[in-house]
Design a protein around this motif. Structure first.
Motif, mmCIF file in Angstrom:
data_model
loop_
_atom_site.group_PDB
_atom_site.id
_atom_site.type_symbol
_atom_site.label_atom_id
_atom_site.label_comp_id
_atom_site.label_asym_id
_atom_site.label_seq_id
_atom_site.Cartn_x
_atom_site.Cartn_y
_atom_site.Cartn_z
ATOM 1 N N ALA A 71 -3.185 7.340 -4.326
ATOM 2 C CA ALA A 71 -2.103 7.885 -4.365
ATOM 3 C C ALA A 71 -0.878 6.630 -4.326
ATOM 4 O O ALA A 71 0.018 6.842 -5.208
ATOM 5 C CB ALA A 71 -1.921 8.744 -3.103
ATOM 6 N N LEU A 72 -0.968 5.821 -3.451
ATOM 7 C CA LEU A 72 -0.060 4.684 -3.548
ATOM 8 C C LEU A 72 -0.197 4.089 -4.728
ATOM 9 O O LEU A 72 1.018 3.753 -5.236
ATOM 10 C CB LEU A 72 -0.772 3.512 -2.499
ATOM 11 C CG LEU A 72 0.453 2.329 -2.300
ATOM 12 C CD1 LEU A 72 1.775 2.883 -1.567
ATOM 13 C CD2 LEU A 72 -0.386 1.318 -1.303
ATOM 14 N N VAL A 74 -0.709 5.154 -7.916
ATOM 15 C CA VAL A 74 -0.252 6.228 -8.839
ATOM 16 C C VAL A 74 1.394 6.099 -8.571
ATOM 17 O O VAL A 74 2.011 6.156 -9.600
ATOM 18 C CB VAL A 74 -0.811 7.727 -8.748
ATOM 19 C CG1 VAL A 74 -0.135 8.523 -9.620
ATOM 20 C CG2 VAL A 74 -2.256 7.421 -9.255
ATOM 21 N N SER A 75 1.733 6.356 -7.402
ATOM 22 C CA SER A 75 3.377 6.510 -7.001
ATOM 23 C C SER A 75 3.887 5.089 -7.628
ATOM 24 O O SER A 75 4.992 5.142 -8.064
ATOM 25 C CB SER A 75 3.305 6.676 -5.517
ATOM 26 O OG SER A 75 2.976 5.571 -4.712
ATOM 27 N N GLY A 76 2.989 3.886 -7.258
ATOM 28 C CA GLY A 76 3.487 2.627 -7.655
ATOM 29 C C GLY A 76 3.908 2.303 -9.117
ATOM 30 O O GLY A 76 4.704 1.962 -9.587
ATOM 31 N N ARG A 78 4.404 4.820 -11.088
ATOM 32 C CA ARG A 78 5.519 5.867 -11.708
ATOM 33 C C ARG A 78 6.973 4.887 -11.355
ATOM 34 O O ARG A 78 7.750 5.485 -12.229
ATOM 35 C CB ARG A 78 5.574 7.207 -11.034
ATOM 36 C CG ARG A 78 4.282 7.932 -11.288
ATOM 37 C CD ARG A 78 4.368 9.358 -10.461
ATOM 38 N NE ARG A 78 3.131 9.941 -10.763
ATOM 39 C CZ ARG A 78 2.681 10.577 -9.947
ATOM 40 N NH1 ARG A 78 3.257 10.998 -8.790
ATOM 41 N NH2 ARG A 78 1.311 11.401 -10.209
ATOM 42 N N TRP A 79 7.043 4.356 -10.516
ATOM 43 C CA TRP A 79 8.260 3.626 -10.302
ATOM 44 C C TRP A 79 8.718 2.644 -10.896
ATOM 45 O O TRP A 79 7.676 1.520 -10.965
ATOM 46 C CB TRP A 79 8.277 3.355 -8.570
ATOM 47 C CG TRP A 79 9.694 2.615 -8.238
ATOM 48 C CD1 TRP A 79 10.822 3.268 -7.963
ATOM 49 C CD2 TRP A 79 9.808 1.418 -7.801
ATOM 50 N NE1 TRP A 79 11.644 2.533 -7.699
ATOM 51 C CE2 TRP A 79 11.142 1.241 -7.551
ATOM 52 C CE3 TRP A 79 8.963 0.134 -7.712
ATOM 53 C CZ2 TRP A 79 11.709 0.022 -6.900
ATOM 54 C CZ3 TRP A 79 9.513 -0.760 -7.262
ATOM 55 C CH2 TRP A 79 10.676 -0.912 -6.749
#
Length: 127
Positions: A71-72, A74-76, A78-79
């Motif tokens: 999850a970390l 994937v979120s990284g 996206r940013w």
């Protein structure tokens, strides 16, 4: 003769009783061995189950950690940070070199002051 036959019967009865007691003792020994084996088997089963339970707990913890890391990631991804590399460049402002008193020439050296005393010259010539 009755006494003798009574004695023989008593001996036979005692022999049968000893055999019966020996069979009973053997049966009890086998029963104890069987119970001991059952206890060992149960203890081994419990040990294996405890290890399996611990492995399941460890696996669940690892799965949780992997999910958190994914999850970390994937979120990284996206940013998308806006980076202006020109803003990262800094110009150094260096003051000109000031040697201070070392920048002024020393007084002129007098050659005679560097010459050895005459007494040393005599020693040097005589040697």
């Amino acid at each position: 003769m009755t006494r003798h036959s009574d004695f023989q019967r008593e001996l036979a009865r005692r022999a049968r009783e000893q055999e019966r007691q020996a069979r009973e003792a053997e049966r009890q020994r086998k029963l104890r061995e069987k119970e001991h084996a059952a206890r060992l088997k149960d203890a081994e089963r419990r040990r294996i189950q405890a290890k399996a339970d611990q492995a399941a707990e460890d696996t669940a913890e690892l799965v949780h950690r992997v999910e958190a890391l994914e999850a970390l990631l994937v979120s990284g991804l996206r940013w998308r940070p806006r980076v202006n590399f020109k803003s990262l460049i800094t110009v150094l402002k260096i003051a000109p070199f000031d040697p201070g008193a070392l920048g002024r020439p020393a007084a002129e050296v007098v050659r005679e002051a560097l010459d050895a005393p005459r007494s040393l010259n005599r020693l040097h010539r005589s040697g």
